[in-house]
Design an enzyme around this catalytic site. Structure first.
Site, mmCIF file in Angstrom:
data_model
loop_
_atom_site.group_PDB
_atom_site.id
_atom_site.type_symbol
_atom_site.label_atom_id
_atom_site.label_comp_id
_atom_site.label_asym_id
_atom_site.label_seq_id
_atom_site.Cartn_x
_atom_site.Cartn_y
_atom_site.Cartn_z
ATOM 1 N N THR A 52 0.777 -1.015 -0.069
ATOM 2 C CA THR A 52 0.012 0.085 -0.120
ATOM 3 C C THR A 52 0.751 1.107 -0.157
ATOM 4 O O THR A 52 0.755 2.270 -0.700
ATOM 5 C CB THR A 52 -0.833 0.182 1.269
ATOM 6 O OG1 THR A 52 -1.502 -1.281 1.118
ATOM 7 C CG2 THR A 52 -1.795 1.040 1.297
ATOM 8 N N GLU A 243 -4.072 -5.319 -5.491
ATOM 9 C CA GLU A 243 -4.810 -6.587 -5.458
ATOM 10 C C GLU A 243 -4.929 -7.264 -6.776
ATOM 11 O O GLU A 243 -6.121 -7.952 -6.692
ATOM 12 C CB GLU A 243 -5.954 -6.784 -4.444
ATOM 13 C CG GLU A 243 -5.866 -5.917 -3.336
ATOM 14 C CD GLU A 243 -5.557 -6.706 -2.264
ATOM 15 O OE1 GLU A 243 -4.811 -7.667 -2.347
ATOM 16 O OE2 GLU A 243 -5.189 -6.122 -1.086
ATOM 17 N N ARG A 614 -1.911 -10.708 9.005
ATOM 18 C CA ARG A 614 -2.452 -9.474 9.323
ATOM 19 C C ARG A 614 -2.089 -8.947 10.602
ATOM 20 O O ARG A 614 -1.887 -8.009 10.883
ATOM 21 C CB ARG A 614 -4.065 -9.348 9.549
ATOM 22 C CG ARG A 614 -4.991 -9.814 8.441
ATOM 23 C CD ARG A 614 -4.737 -9.078 7.366
ATOM 24 N NE ARG A 614 -3.705 -9.683 6.312
ATOM 25 C CZ ARG A 614 -3.143 -9.177 5.413
ATOM 26 N NH1 ARG A 614 -3.195 -7.793 5.201
ATOM 27 N NH2 ARG A 614 -2.327 -9.801 4.744
#
Length: 690
Positions: A52, A243, A614
DNA sequence: ACAAGCAGTTTTTTT
DNA sequence: AACTGCTTGT
């Protein structure tokens, strides 16, 4: 042949002349991606490697080097990530990136179709069908055919809609798709194909588009109409896709179209995190990208900045079991860390109490609630935990699971708005007509035929043709609808008019939880205020459904950023200091639905991988040893097969022991809740240890 | 003929 | 909680 002049391209910009110190902010691999030159670029980025961040800096870098923000298109999978990325890039460059275009594939396509849809025969006021609306359309056609053909058993509307959509997302015929995925329905092949074709016609004739149409019709528009393609793609100087492993064939085609004029396409993704196969995603898109786009620059991001080495070791171990081996080993600088822990809980109450207790302890230690997340496979896996969190006054938001716009009463209100927006929307008409007492499927269909016969006056009706039983009610409906068409009411006012018409009907239909539903409606009226017009409200709600969260929380803690509960799917791209993965049970993760299909099972494994990666510092995986099911009662559950035989040095196991505190008052004489018969009073939970 | 009400079953993941 | 099929009621 005309003479060709070759114009030399200058490099986009030299790093040293820009306003941000990119070298200082990025590692070498990231810098290479951010400052990549024109042409196709594939960035293969493992979990937590700053994917990101790289995209954000890429956007900033392009703007910094003189590309106009409006000429950059950033496509993502959720609106949340689109918004976040553009906001973060803007922050880097004093707001200069705000006009970067993009969003989800679906919303970007919608924009194109609103502008150019006329070229393929769609009016610009078409309304969008969500998947349950789509199933309703299918059901109308299904019933027509079912009454014609004498078959007892017949696939349900949801199944049929799933088949039609599945085939289209994979760019396959119904036959191909059935042979592969639903061989048991091959005997219905002809009927299903017929319904599929009818479904397409119905949508076209009624000005309707489903989610798949947004993609396929756009692709069709761009491939059939060169002039439109040149206009649209001409505005896309740089196309960036996040993605990419989760794109399907249609989306890959769209990306190629959008970059067809300028050829500047950067796609970012991780084959190990492909988790949308069920919706047609094909991770071969990312593997084959370099072949499909000649002269692709391939860049890799391998250093993980998110997680401790302990968490990465577990993640690497998990993904190493995949049949399709991903030769990627994440590494981290953070060598000091706690071992991930596997908790065996007696039942789901124990599991919820354990999670809640650790969350409270960590909050005491200074970990923000919003930096902790509880992840699970399916929306309903967290029900018990939600009760416990509410009881302890811990604020939380839930991503995934039920959406506000999927609740029946909200859909009812929306259907009224849709009819005003697009009077040809037959599904919406059906829905609102059947709310009226005395009108069922049959009468509704008849009324619809009359409405369709006079398209110029959609909100007028010849009252003499109706039974006196409901003629009054029909008149009231039409008067209400007319008042919305002709006036200059704001959207909020329109919603209010509908709600006050609808509330009495709601009371009749859902008397039991009338109050709760009324509250939702009020909430919804408030929500409508942020929209300027009806069409935007409708399409925003269809494409970006608002999560319906229980936020009934203690006002004292109300301002604290809440804990995150999320399905693993919805947590994609996010990171947290501490992650709890609950209900890690065989049959849940992996889902029982995947049994027997190796590709599906492998996707479940990747799902576990996504959940694990995560976490930055702490990871707790838990499961209840006993599950309840209505009627069949309790049964023993088994931990996820993916957790079997993981060495203790990667995943430490723990169990829960109940401990009475000597300082606590004795249990109340009378149990407050039925469950208090089985377990000690809630107060004892405070001191439970593990 | 059609709608309403009841009982029993069934629930993945998302745009 | 929502959907389906069945029975009862208008």
């Amino acid at each position: 042949m005309a003479r060709q002049f070759v114009l030399k391209r200058e490099p986009i910009q030299e790093v040293s002349r820009l306003s941000i110190d990119y070298r200082a902010a990025l590692n070498e691999q990231q810098l290479a991606a951010v400052t990549a030159d024109r042409g196709p670029v594939l960035v293969v980025a493992g979990a937590g490697t700053g994917k990101t961040r790289t995209l954000i800096y890429r956007v900033a870098y392009l703007v910094d080097s003189g590309v106009r923000p409006e000429e950059i298109v950033l496509l993502t999978f959720t609106r949340r990530s689109a918004r976040e990325m553009i906001a973060r890039a803007s922050a880097l460059l004093d707001g200069r990136c705000e006009n970067v275009r993009g969003g989800t594939f679906h919303s970007y396509c919608l924009e194109i179709l609103r502008r150019h849809g006329k070229r393929i025969g769609f009016p610009n006021n078409f309304t969008i069908l969500d998947s349950s609306d789509a199933a309703d359309v299918v059901d109308i056609l299904r019933l027509q055919i079912k009454s014609r053909i004498d078959k007892k058993r017949f696939p349900r509307k949801r199944t049929l809609q799933g088949i039609i959509s599945g085939a289209r997302n994979r760019d396959e015929t119904v036959q191909e798709y059935l042979e592969q995925r639903f061989p048991q329905f091959m005997e219905y092949l002809e009927i299903i194909s017929e319904i599929s074709a009818e479904y397409g016609r119905y949508k076209f004739n009624h000005g309707l588009m489903d989610y798949d149409d947004l993609l396929t019709q756009t692709l069709f528009l761009l491939s059939e109409h060169r002039d439109v393609r040149n206009i649209v793609a001409g505005m896309c100087k740089h196309v960036l896709v996040d993605e990419y492993q989760d794109t399907n064939r249609i989306q890959a085609g769209l990306v190629r179209m959008l970059s067809s004029v300028h050829g500047n396409l950067m796609v970012v993704g991780d084959d190990a995190q492909s988790i949308y196969r069920f919706r047609g995603a094909d991770f071969r898109n990312i593997l084959l990208f370099p072949k499909q786009m000649p002269d692709t620059t391939v860049l890799k991001l391998e250093q993980n900045y998110r997680s401790t080495q302990q968490i990465l070791d577990l993640a690497n171990h998990i993904i190493s079991r995949a049949r399709h081996k991903f030769d990627k080993k994440l590494f981290s600088d953070k060598t000091e860390g706690e071992l991930p822990t596997l908790i065996h809980a007696q039942d789901n109450r124990f599991e919820s109490r354990f999670v809640t207790q650790v969350i409270l302890e960590l909050r005491e230690e200074g970990v923000a609630l919003s930096d902790m997340a509880v992840l699970f496979r399916s929306g309903f896996n967290s029900y018990d935990l939600e009760v416990e969190l509410n009881r302890r006054g811990i604020p939380f938001v839930k991503y995934g699971g039920l959406k506000l716009s999927e609740a029946a009463h909200i859909k009812d209100v929306l259907a009224h708005l849709k009819v005003v927006e697009n009077p040809r929307d037959g599904v919406a008409w059906n829905r609102i007509l059947q709310l009226i007492e005395g009108i069922g499927p049959r009468t509704s269909q008849k009324i619809l035929e009359w409405i369709e016969a006079s398209p110029d006056e959609p909100f007028q009706i010849d009252e003499s043709r109706f039974s006196p039983m409901y003629v009054e009610k029909i008149r009231a409906l039409f008067v209400m609808l007319r008042s919305l068409v002709s006036t200059q009411l704001t959207v909020t006012d329109q919603v209010e008019v509908i709600v006050s018409y609808y509330e009495p009907l709601l009371k009749r239909i859902h008397f039991d939880d009338f109050l709760k539903r009324t509250q939702d409606l009020e909430h919804f009226v408030g929500l409508a205020e942020s929209f300027t017009d009806r069409a935007t409200l409708l399409s925003s709600l269809a494409l970006d459904p608002i999560e319906l969260t229980a936020v009934d929380v203690d006002p004292l803690t109300d301002d604290e950023p809440p804990l995150i509960l999320s399905t693993i799917h919805s947590a994609k791209g996010l990171e947290f200091n501490t992650v709890f993965l609950i209900h890690a049970l065989d049959g849940i993760l992996p889902s029982a639905y995947s049994a027997g299909d190796e590709d599906a099972e492998e996707e479940e494994l990747r799902l576990l991988y996504v959940a694990v990666t995560r976490a930055a510092e702490r990871l707790f995986i838990s499961y209840p040893a006993v599950q309840y099911r209505r009627f069949s009662g309790q049964y023993f559950a088994k931990q996820s097969r993916f957790l079997d035989a993981i060495p203790e040095k990667l995943l430490e196991s723990g169990s829960l022991v109940e401990q009475e505190s000597p300082f606590l008052a004795p249990e109340p004489e009378f149990p407050r809740l039925p469950e208090a018969n089985i377990r000690p009073d809630n107060a004892a939970a405070e001191t439970e240890s593990w």
